[in-house]
Design an enzyme around this catalytic site. Structure first.
Site, mmCIF file in Angstrom:
data_model
loop_
_atom_site.group_PDB
_atom_site.id
_atom_site.type_symbol
_atom_site.label_atom_id
_atom_site.label_comp_id
_atom_site.label_asym_id
_atom_site.label_seq_id
_atom_site.Cartn_x
_atom_site.Cartn_y
_atom_site.Cartn_z
ATOM 1 C CG ASN A 8 23.908 29.819 -10.921
ATOM 2 O OD1 ASN A 8 23.678 29.977 -10.193
ATOM 3 N ND2 ASN A 8 23.638 29.059 -11.720
ATOM 4 C CE LYS A 10 24.086 25.361 -11.735
ATOM 5 N NZ LYS A 10 24.252 24.010 -12.765
ATOM 6 C CG HIS A 96 20.431 28.148 -14.840
ATOM 7 N ND1 HIS A 96 20.538 27.359 -14.950
ATOM 8 C CD2 HIS A 96 21.547 28.737 -15.173
ATOM 9 C CE1 HIS A 96 21.418 26.198 -14.694
ATOM 10 N NE2 HIS A 96 22.287 27.772 -14.724
ATOM 11 C CD GLU A 98 20.388 23.938 -12.815
ATOM 12 O OE1 GLU A 98 20.891 24.559 -11.954
ATOM 13 O OE2 GLU A 98 22.214 23.690 -13.392
ATOM 14 C CD GLU A 168 24.630 28.512 -18.834
ATOM 15 O OE1 GLU A 168 25.449 28.623 -18.149
ATOM 16 O OE2 GLU A 168 23.424 28.471 -18.009
ATOM 17 N N GLY A 174 26.346 20.970 -16.540
ATOM 18 C CA GLY A 174 26.202 19.872 -15.748
ATOM 19 C C GLY A 174 26.863 18.885 -16.152
ATOM 20 C CB SER A 214 30.765 21.921 -18.886
ATOM 21 O OG SER A 214 29.836 21.317 -18.545
ATOM 22 N N GLY A 235 29.396 27.670 -12.908
ATOM 23 C CA GLY A 235 28.561 27.051 -12.253
ATOM 24 C C GLY A 235 29.129 25.994 -11.247
HETATM 25 P P1 PGA Z 1 27.705 24.090 -14.887
HETATM 26 O O1 PGA Z 1 26.412 24.943 -15.447
HETATM 27 O O2 PGA Z 1 30.014 25.528 -14.906
HETATM 28 O O3 PGA Z 1 27.842 23.744 -13.933
HETATM 29 O O4 PGA Z 1 28.008 23.699 -16.517
HETATM 30 C C1 PGA Z 1 26.472 26.545 -15.300
HETATM 31 C C2 PGA Z 1 25.113 26.640 -15.256
HETATM 32 O O5 PGA Z 1 24.549 26.135 -14.719
HETATM 33 O O6 PGA Z 1 25.038 28.240 -15.154
#
Ligand code: PGA
Length: 255
Positions: A8, A10, A96, A98, A168, A174, A214, A235
């Site tokens: 992803n 982003k 997601h 976010e 998730e 993150g 992460s 991510g």
């Molecule tokens: P991250 O994000 O790997 O940066 O923790 C995962 C995601 O948003 O799917």
């Protein structure tokens, strides 16, 4: 089934120069790598989808990070499932954390998007997971149950084979804080149980269940230790092709 490794990207790759640089590194890293029957999916911002599709080999599938549930018309600023499909997307991330956090997406909207994605012949990657507070107050199981059941309302049994579920935990996205392998398996077992109860074993077994939050090349082995893990959603590290492909290699060798 082969493992799914989803990146992803982003809201990154801010210019065509940055995009070109990414392609250069990505192609260099993936070339000649043995990834078994791993399926690699990259989800760039909408604006890059068509170029990603044209530039990367068939070995890499393309996904979007979001979509709107209506098919076409006066919805300024939105992108429909049909548009994504027609521009070469196979997958679309839906719900997601976010989007839930910054755009107040709720379970009803996630469900509308899932139904619309399936109708457009896309594979929705449905993101579910509890927040830190929900975890601390022992609500993880009830939150996941509620999110998943609502997300899948109206999805028919034969269409279930197009669905992907990503666990998730919001507190792991993150943050560099990760659940234990045991916690991930607990979530996975629950997700599979909900799928079996709702759709029957035969159909439920076809749904890949991913872990996301992460993941990097150092944590992936522990996080996806169990051969039952169907893949991961990455991510930040997907922005670094060297790391992303390394993660895919580790996953494919754990088969
Ligand atoms: P991250 O994000 O790997 O940066 O923790 C995962 C995601 O948003 O799917």
């Amino acid at each position: 089934m082969g493992k799914l490794v989803v990146g992803n990207l982003k809201m990154n790759l801010l210019s065509s120069d940055e995009r070109e640089k990414y392609f250069e590194l990505f192609k260099k890293e993936i070339s000649g790598k043995r990834l078994g029957d791993c399926e690699i999916v990259l989800c760039p911002p909408f604006i890059h989808l068509e170029v990603f599709k044209k530039t990367l080999s068939k070995r890499t599938k393309i996904g979007a990070q979001n979509m709107f549930w209506e098919g076409s018309g006066s919805y300024t600023g939105e992108i429909s499932g049909a548009m994504l499909k027609n521009f070469g997307c196979d997958y679309v991330i839906i719900g997601h954390s976010e989007r839930r956090k910054y755009f107040c997406e709720n379970n009803e909207e996630v469900n509308l998007k899932v139904q619309s994605a399936v109708k457009a012949d896309l594979k929705p990657i449905i993101c579910i997971g509890e927040t830190r507070i929900e975890k601390e107050t022992q609500q993880m199981l009830s939150v996941i149950t509620k999110q998943l059941k609502k997300a899948l309302e109206g999805v028919t049994r034969p269409k279930l084979e197009n669905i992907v579920v990503a666990y998730e935990p919001v507190w792991a996205v993150g943050t560099d804080i990760t659940p234990t392998a045991h916690e991930i398996m607990e979530a996975k077992v629950l997700i599979r149980k909900i799928l079996v109860e709702g759709f029957g074993k035969k159909y439920a077994e076809k749904v890949p269940i991913l872990y996301g939050g992460s993941v990097n090349s150092r944590t992936v082995k522990n996080l996806c230790n169990d051969p039952e893990m169907d893949g991961i959603l990455v991510g930040r590290e997907s922005l670094v092709p060297h790391e992303f492909i390394k993660i895919a290699e580790i996953i494919s060798n754990s088969n």
